[in-house]
Design a protein around this motif. Structure first.
Motif, PDB file in Angstrom:
ATOM      1  N   THR A 111       0.818  -1.210   0.000  1.00  0.00           N
ATOM      2  CA  THR A 111       0.000   0.000   0.000  1.00  0.00           C
ATOM      3  C   THR A 111       0.854   1.264   0.000  1.00  0.00           C
ATOM      4  O   THR A 111       0.353   2.347  -0.304  1.00  0.00           O
ATOM      5  CB  THR A 111      -0.920   0.011   1.233  1.00  0.00           C
ATOM      6  N   ALA A 112       2.145   1.128   0.336  1.00  0.00           N
ATOM      7  CA  ALA A 112       3.035   2.290   0.374  1.00  0.00           C
ATOM      8  C   ALA A 112       3.830   2.456  -0.909  1.00  0.00           C
ATOM      9  O   ALA A 112       4.578   3.421  -1.054  1.00  0.00           O
ATOM     10  CB  ALA A 112       4.004   2.169   1.559  1.00  0.00           C
ATOM     11  N   VAL A 113       3.685   1.525  -1.858  1.00  0.00           N
ATOM     12  CA  VAL A 113       4.471   1.578  -3.095  1.00  0.00           C
ATOM     13  C   VAL A 113       3.841   2.567  -4.072  1.00  0.00           C
ATOM     14  O   VAL A 113       2.645   2.473  -4.384  1.00  0.00           O
ATOM     15  CB  VAL A 113       4.568   0.183  -3.738  1.00  0.00           C
ATOM     16  N   ASN A 114       4.654   3.501  -4.536  1.00  0.00           N
ATOM     17  CA  ASN A 114       4.196   4.448  -5.552  1.00  0.00           C
ATOM     18  C   ASN A 114       4.543   3.942  -6.958  1.00  0.00           C
ATOM     19  O   ASN A 114       3.690   3.864  -7.830  1.00  0.00           O
ATOM     20  CB  ASN A 114       4.808   5.829  -5.319  1.00  0.00           C
ATOM     21  N   ARG A 115       5.820   3.551  -7.156  1.00  0.00           N
ATOM     22  CA  ARG A 115       6.232   3.010  -8.447  1.00  0.00           C
ATOM     23  C   ARG A 115       7.563   2.306  -8.305  1.00  0.00           C
ATOM     24  O   ARG A 115       8.290   2.492  -7.331  1.00  0.00           O
ATOM     25  CB  ARG A 115       6.351   4.112  -9.496  1.00  0.00           C
ATOM     26  N   LEU A 116       7.879   1.482  -9.311  1.00  0.00           N
ATOM     27  CA  LEU A 116       9.178   0.829  -9.449  1.00  0.00           C
ATOM     28  C   LEU A 116       9.791   1.328 -10.738  1.00  0.00           C
ATOM     29  O   LEU A 116       9.140   1.341 -11.786  1.00  0.00           O
ATOM     30  CB  LEU A 116       9.010  -0.689  -9.490  1.00  0.00           C
ATOM     31  N   HIS A 117      11.043   1.745 -10.693  1.00  0.00           N
ATOM     32  CA  HIS A 117      11.657   2.323 -11.877  1.00  0.00           C
ATOM     33  C   HIS A 117      13.159   2.094 -11.852  1.00  0.00           C
ATOM     34  O   HIS A 117      13.729   1.661 -10.854  1.00  0.00           O
ATOM     35  CB  HIS A 117      11.362   3.830 -11.951  1.00  0.00           C
ATOM     36  N   ARG A 118      13.805   2.404 -12.973  1.00  0.00           N
ATOM     37  CA  ARG A 118      15.258   2.353 -13.086  1.00  0.00           C
ATOM     38  C   ARG A 118      15.773   3.750 -13.324  1.00  0.00           C
ATOM     39  O   ARG A 118      15.124   4.565 -13.986  1.00  0.00           O
ATOM     40  CB  ARG A 118      15.686   1.429 -14.226  1.00  0.00           C
ATOM     41  N   GLU A 119      16.966   4.020 -12.782  1.00  0.00           N
ATOM     42  CA  GLU A 119      17.539   5.355 -12.928  1.00  0.00           C
ATOM     43  C   GLU A 119      17.996   5.627 -14.355  1.00  0.00           C
ATOM     44  O   GLU A 119      18.055   6.756 -14.788  1.00  0.00           O
ATOM     45  CB  GLU A 119      18.718   5.524 -11.971  1.00  0.00           C
ATOM     46  N   SER A 120      18.341   4.582 -15.083  1.00  0.00           N
ATOM     47  CA  SER A 120      18.808   4.727 -16.460  1.00  0.00           C
ATOM     48  C   SER A 120      18.415   3.471 -17.217  1.00  0.00           C
ATOM     49  O   SER A 120      17.624   2.655 -16.737  1.00  0.00           O
ATOM     50  CB  SER A 120      20.325   4.942 -16.501  1.00  0.00           C
ATOM     51  N   PHE A 121      19.001   3.303 -18.429  1.00  0.00           N
ATOM     52  CA  PHE A 121      18.634   2.166 -19.279  1.00  0.00           C
ATOM     53  C   PHE A 121      18.812   0.837 -18.554  1.00  0.00           C
ATOM     54  O   PHE A 121      17.927  -0.004 -18.559  1.00  0.00           O
ATOM     55  CB  PHE A 121      19.473   2.187 -20.553  1.00  0.00           C
ATOM     56  N   ARG A 122      19.960   0.617 -17.907  1.00  0.00           N
ATOM     57  CA  ARG A 122      20.178  -0.577 -17.100  1.00  0.00           C
ATOM     58  C   ARG A 122      20.717  -0.193 -15.738  1.00  0.00           C
ATOM     59  O   ARG A 122      21.564  -0.876 -15.164  1.00  0.00           O
ATOM     60  CB  ARG A 122      21.155  -1.528 -17.806  1.00  0.00           C
ATOM     61  N   GLY A 123      20.205   0.924 -15.237  1.00  0.00           N
ATOM     62  CA  GLY A 123      20.640   1.357 -13.916  1.00  0.00           C
ATOM     63  C   GLY A 123      19.985   0.536 -12.827  1.00  0.00           C
ATOM     64  O   GLY A 123      19.224  -0.399 -13.081  1.00  0.00           O
ATOM     65  N   GLY A 124      20.258   0.897 -11.600  1.00  0.00           N
ATOM     66  CA  GLY A 124      19.744   0.143 -10.478  1.00  0.00           C
ATOM     67  C   GLY A 124      18.232   0.245 -10.349  1.00  0.00           C
ATOM     68  O   GLY A 124      17.643   1.312 -10.510  1.00  0.00           O
ATOM     69  N   ILE A 143      14.053   3.077  -2.268  1.00  0.00           N
ATOM     70  CA  ILE A 143      14.724   1.886  -1.760  1.00  0.00           C
ATOM     71  C   ILE A 143      15.362   1.180  -2.948  1.00  0.00           C
ATOM     72  O   ILE A 143      14.678   0.843  -3.924  1.00  0.00           O
ATOM     73  CB  ILE A 143      13.733   0.963  -1.037  1.00  0.00           C
ATOM     74  N   GLY A 144      16.673   0.983  -2.890  1.00  0.00           N
ATOM     75  CA  GLY A 144      17.403   0.421  -4.014  1.00  0.00           C
ATOM     76  C   GLY A 144      17.474  -1.097  -3.988  1.00  0.00           C
ATOM     77  O   GLY A 144      17.460  -1.714  -2.928  1.00  0.00           O
ATOM     78  N   PHE A 145      17.567  -1.684  -5.181  1.00  0.00           N
ATOM     79  CA  PHE A 145      17.710  -3.132  -5.350  1.00  0.00           C
ATOM     80  C   PHE A 145      18.891  -3.432  -6.261  1.00  0.00           C
ATOM     81  O   PHE A 145      18.833  -4.324  -7.102  1.00  0.00           O
ATOM     82  CB  PHE A 145      16.427  -3.728  -5.947  1.00  0.00           C
ATOM     83  N   ARG A 146      19.981  -2.677  -6.102  1.00  0.00           N
ATOM     84  CA  ARG A 146      21.114  -2.821  -7.003  1.00  0.00           C
ATOM     85  C   ARG A 146      21.737  -4.213  -6.923  1.00  0.00           C
ATOM     86  O   ARG A 146      22.289  -4.705  -7.908  1.00  0.00           O
ATOM     87  CB  ARG A 146      22.165  -1.749  -6.682  1.00  0.00           C
ATOM     88  N   ALA A 191      11.659  -7.221 -10.841  1.00  0.00           N
ATOM     89  CA  ALA A 191      10.847  -6.025 -11.031  1.00  0.00           C
ATOM     90  C   ALA A 191       9.395  -6.394 -11.337  1.00  0.00           C
ATOM     91  O   ALA A 191       8.460  -5.848 -10.733  1.00  0.00           O
ATOM     92  CB  ALA A 191      11.436  -5.175 -12.151  1.00  0.00           C
ATOM     93  N   ASP A 192       9.188  -7.338 -12.253  1.00  0.00           N
ATOM     94  CA  ASP A 192       7.823  -7.704 -12.619  1.00  0.00           C
ATOM     95  C   ASP A 192       7.115  -8.445 -11.498  1.00  0.00           C
ATOM     96  O   ASP A 192       5.893  -8.329 -11.342  1.00  0.00           O
ATOM     97  CB  ASP A 192       7.830  -8.550 -13.884  1.00  0.00           C
TER      98      ASP A 192
END
Length: 214
Positions: free
Chosen positions: A116-129, A140-143, A161-162
């Motif tokens: 319920t606290a998740v806004n979105r999941l994204h990457r900083e760049s094309f294959r970034g963290g 919160i990072g998942f590097r 991610a999915d």
């Protein structure tokens, strides 16, 4: 998610659609309803290395044929056991999808994020963290789950991610069971790392006593 991630309608490419890949990608929940996403290609070598260092430490401490004093041998054993504990801790890195929660395990603590606290999941760049952004703006990072050679054949990074996106979508469809929306951070207990750490402390104390007496 009860039928496994392969049956959730995700259309992204994760590698060759062979039976083995389908099995790995299935990630069916365990008896507690949790899905564990683990990079075993990293975990198993790290744990094997930790056990090897612990075995060398025990052999060093018990080796009476060497010319080193007992105190020095015990100090060396303590150092090796401490390194074994640290190595084992880095093998604890994983993501666990619990009902209503996404849990990121690090070496020393784990972060519990209610869906319920998740806004979105994204990457900083094309294959970034890979990063998770909460409704409060915290990231919160998942590097640790990105950038593996295995991704060339089986894109575990995208699976993570999915899987998390599917977890959030399922919570929207089936509300309830989530916490009050606060992100929590807790220390991660580990039997293996704790055992090696206790052995390191005991060996250090015994070595110090032996050096004082010697």
């Amino acid at each position: 998610m009860g039928s496994g991630l392969w049956d959730t309608g995700l259309s992204d490419w994760y590698g060759p659609a062979t039976p083995m890949v389908r099995t790995f990608r299935g990630y069916r929940p365990n008896r507690r309803g949790a899905v564990r996403l683990v990079r075993w290609a990293r975990v198993l070598p790290l744990r094997f290395l930790a056990c090897v260092m612990a075995a060398i430490a025990v052999g060093t401490a018990l080796d009476e044929d060497t010319s080193l004093p007992v105190g020095d041998r015990l100090m060396m054993a303590a150092l090796l056991l401490a390194l074994a504990s640290l190595t084992w801790r880095f093998s604890l890195v994983k993501v666990v999808l619990r009902p209503g929660r996404i849990v990121r395990f690090g070496a020393y603590r784990h972060t519990v994020v209610p869906v319920t606290a998740v806004n979105r999941l994204h990457r900083e760049s094309f294959r970034g963290g890979l990063r998770l952004e909460t409704a409060d703006g915290e990231e919160i990072g998942f590097r640790w789950f990105d950038g593996s050679l295995w991704d060339l054949l089986y894109d575990f990074s995208e699976v993570c991610a999915d899987a998390m996106r599917a977890q959030v979508r399922s919570a929207v469809r089936e509300p309830g069971g989530a916490s009050d929306g606060r992100v929590e951070r807790r220390f991660t207990w580990s039997a293996g790392a704790g055992l090696f750490a206790a052995g390191a402390v005991a060996s250090l104390l015994a070595g110090f006593v032996a050096l004082v007496r010697g």
